[in-house]
Design an enzyme around this catalytic site. Structure first.
Site, PDB file in Angstrom:
ATOM      1  N   SER A   1      38.284  40.750  41.361  1.00 27.66           N
ATOM      2  CA  SER A   1      39.269  41.768  40.980  1.00 27.66           C
ATOM      3  C   SER A   1      39.001  42.413  39.621  1.00 27.66           C
ATOM      4  CB  SER A   1      40.671  41.173  40.998  1.00 27.66           C
ATOM      5  OG  SER A   1      40.746  40.021  40.177  1.00 27.66           O
TER       6      SER A   1
ATOM      7  N   GLU B   1      55.733  48.677  32.785  1.00 23.56           N
ATOM      8  CA  GLU B   1      55.870  47.364  32.167  1.00 23.56           C
ATOM      9  C   GLU B   1      54.471  46.768  32.033  1.00 23.56           C
ATOM     10  OE1 GLU B   1      55.775  47.848  35.328  1.00 23.56           O
ATOM     11  OE2 GLU B   1      54.432  46.240  35.982  1.00 23.56           O
TER      12      GLU B   1
ATOM     13  N   LYS C   1      43.181  47.506  38.959  1.00 22.92           N
ATOM     14  CA  LYS C   1      44.483  48.078  38.593  1.00 22.92           C
ATOM     15  C   LYS C   1      44.481  49.611  38.571  1.00 22.92           C
ATOM     16  CE  LYS C   1      47.063  44.443  36.438  1.00 22.92           C
ATOM     17  NZ  LYS C   1      46.157  43.266  36.503  1.00 22.92           N
TER      18      LYS C   1
HETATM   19  C1  LIG Z   1      46.390  41.990  36.947  1.00 21.50           C
HETATM   20  C2  LIG Z   1      45.215  41.331  37.508  1.00 21.50           C
HETATM   21  C3  LIG Z   1      45.312  40.465  38.620  1.00 21.50           C
HETATM   22  C4  LIG Z   1      46.611  40.083  39.241  1.00 21.50           C
HETATM   23  O1  LIG Z   1      47.345  41.121  39.799  1.00 21.50           O
HETATM   24  P1  LIG Z   1      47.517  41.279  41.363  1.00 21.50           P
HETATM   25  O2  LIG Z   1      48.590  42.310  41.470  1.00 21.50           O
HETATM   26  O3  LIG Z   1      47.920  39.955  41.913  1.00 21.50           O
HETATM   27  O4  LIG Z   1      46.224  41.727  41.900  1.00 21.50           O
HETATM   28  C5  LIG Z   1      44.150  39.929  39.143  1.00 21.50           C
HETATM   29  N1  LIG Z   1      42.945  40.187  38.593  1.00 21.50           N
HETATM   30  C6  LIG Z   1      42.811  41.001  37.524  1.00 21.50           C
HETATM   31  C7  LIG Z   1      41.455  41.239  36.982  1.00 21.50           C
HETATM   32  C8  LIG Z   1      43.930  41.586  36.937  1.00 21.50           C
HETATM   33  O5  LIG Z   1      43.777  42.379  35.866  1.00 21.50           O
END
Ligand SMILES: *Cc1c(COP(=O)(O)O)cnc(C)c1O
Length: 396
Positions: A378, A112, A90
């Protein structure tokens, strides 16, 4: 995928900007800034410096050897976005957009947040740049995410409780847009995923595309060829499109892992790509989960970051074109992957990322050992440990 169906924020029948006229000049201003800064050496160098010295890029591409051996199929590589500062991809987007705000001379940032992850990323970059920060968050989410609310406050942000509607993420987005209409001159809306009206999805993709660029270079170095599959979890779609972007024009299979919650047969999931229908939410068209009355459906997932009824317009388009495929991963399956990666690799993944890991593990089992799967990890799972503990191990 440079074709005529993708132009000016319209992806086939998806995308666009469906907000009233009050926003037109604001969205135009951001689009012009985007077009200008993409070519601005000073901006690009500044972004690169923050990537390296603040976020900690480039993130490693890691061969999960023990996990691979355990499964006995295709090789699994992890793109370690969990190693970014604040623990997820993020920040790539938050840093990029706050630089936009700086170059545009905006003094006040709004955002948000649902679970609080994007709120924390935004509060972080506001602290870094000394800008005032207001985070809109549904009253329900505030109750569920006490620690993230505290983190935001610690970082100097004001957290505004949204008491309308279901008091969750969707209502927080509405409240942020409402704020924007009253403060168009000095305020920048730092949007958290590859969603919203044009040009936001393109901007977020631009800032997250560093994931795919690095991963492509890294896998070519390690394997001497492209992967057979790339896999990412999809909430709004920012980490996914950030990875997928580099492989769209290549002979690579692309898989989006969605939150199946308690199962597709229940109403408690957020498998937008599997079950969504064309619709408009938050100023753009996408595959959208609706209830029997055609209203935006209530969604559910154990992972707060995937809990959104809409999805990136570009990902909606790619799914409809058949360029990417989607799989729905349940809470239980994600929890399995959460445990496996912790145990076999010493990496506790975010519950969101665990959906992608499960999809990859499932796929690897069915593939030959010579095949290569690249998964976007992610985020890290420290934030989720308590939830998993309470759900599964409290009595152990
Ligand atoms: C917020 C988040 C997501 C989902 O958001 P995307 O915009 O779909 O990438 C995925 N993995 C983590 C660790 C997150 O914090």
């Amino acid at each position: 995928m440079n074709n005529k169906e993708i132009k000016d924020g319209v992806y086939g029948s998806f995308g666009g900007a469906f907000l009233d006229d009050r926003f037109t000049s604001y969205l135009n201003e951001i689009e012009q800034t985007f077009n200008r800064l993409k070519k601005d050496r000073k901006f690009i160098n500044e972004l690169k410096r923050y990537h390296k010295e603040y976020i900690g890029r480039q993130t490693p591409l890691y061969f999960a050897e023990r996990l691979t051996n355990k499964i006995g199929g295709a090789k699994i590589y992890l793109k370690r976005e969990d190693m970014c500062h604040t623990g997820a991809h993020k920040l790539n987007n938050a840093i990029g957009q706050i630089l936009f705000a700086k170059y545009m001379g905006k003094k006040r940032i709004i955002a948000e947040t649902g679970a609080g992850q994007h709120g924390v990323a935004t509060a972080t970059v506001c602290a870094l740049f000394g800008l005032s920060c207001v985070i809109y968050m549904g009253e329900e989410d505030i109750k569920r995410q006490e620690m993230n609310v505290f983190r935001m406050k610690l970082l100097g942000a004001e957290v505004v409780s949204v008491k309308s509607g279901s008091q969750t993420l969707s209502d927080a987005v509405d409240a942020a847009f409402e704020d924007l209409t009253n403060n168009l001159d000095d305020t920048f809306y730092l949007l958290g995923s590859a969603v919203g009206p044009h040009p936001y999805p393109e901007i977020v993709k631009y800032f997250q595309s560093v994931i795919g660029r690095e991963a492509k270079r890294q896998i070519l170095k390690k394997e001497g060829r492209l992967p057979d599959y790339v896999v990412a979890c999809v909430g709004g779609g920012s980490n996914a499109i950030g990875l997928f972007g580099a492989f769209l024009d290549e002979d690579v299979n692309i898989i989006a892992a969605e939150a199946g919650g308690k199962g597709l047969e229940t109403k408690e999931h957020c498998s937008t790509l599997e079950l969504g229908k064309e619709g408009i939410i938050h100023g753009f068209k996408c595959l959208l989960l609706k209830d029997e009355d055609g209203k935006v459906a209530k969604t559910y997932s154990i992972s707060p970051g995937l809990d959104y009824p809409g999805v990136s317009p570009e990902i909606s388009y790619l799914k409809e074109k058949g360029r990417i495929s989607s799989v729905s991963i349940t809470d239980e399956e994600a929890l399995k992957a959460f445990g496996m990666l912790s145990k076999y690799e010493g990496i506790i993944p975010a519950l969101e990322s665990s959906h992608a890991v499960f999809a990859a593990v499932n796929l690897a089992k069915r593939l030959d050992k010579a095949k290569v799967i690249l998964v976007n990890l992610s985020g890290r799972g420290d934030k989720d440990v308590e939830v998993v503990y309470k759900k599964h191990f409290a009595e152990v």
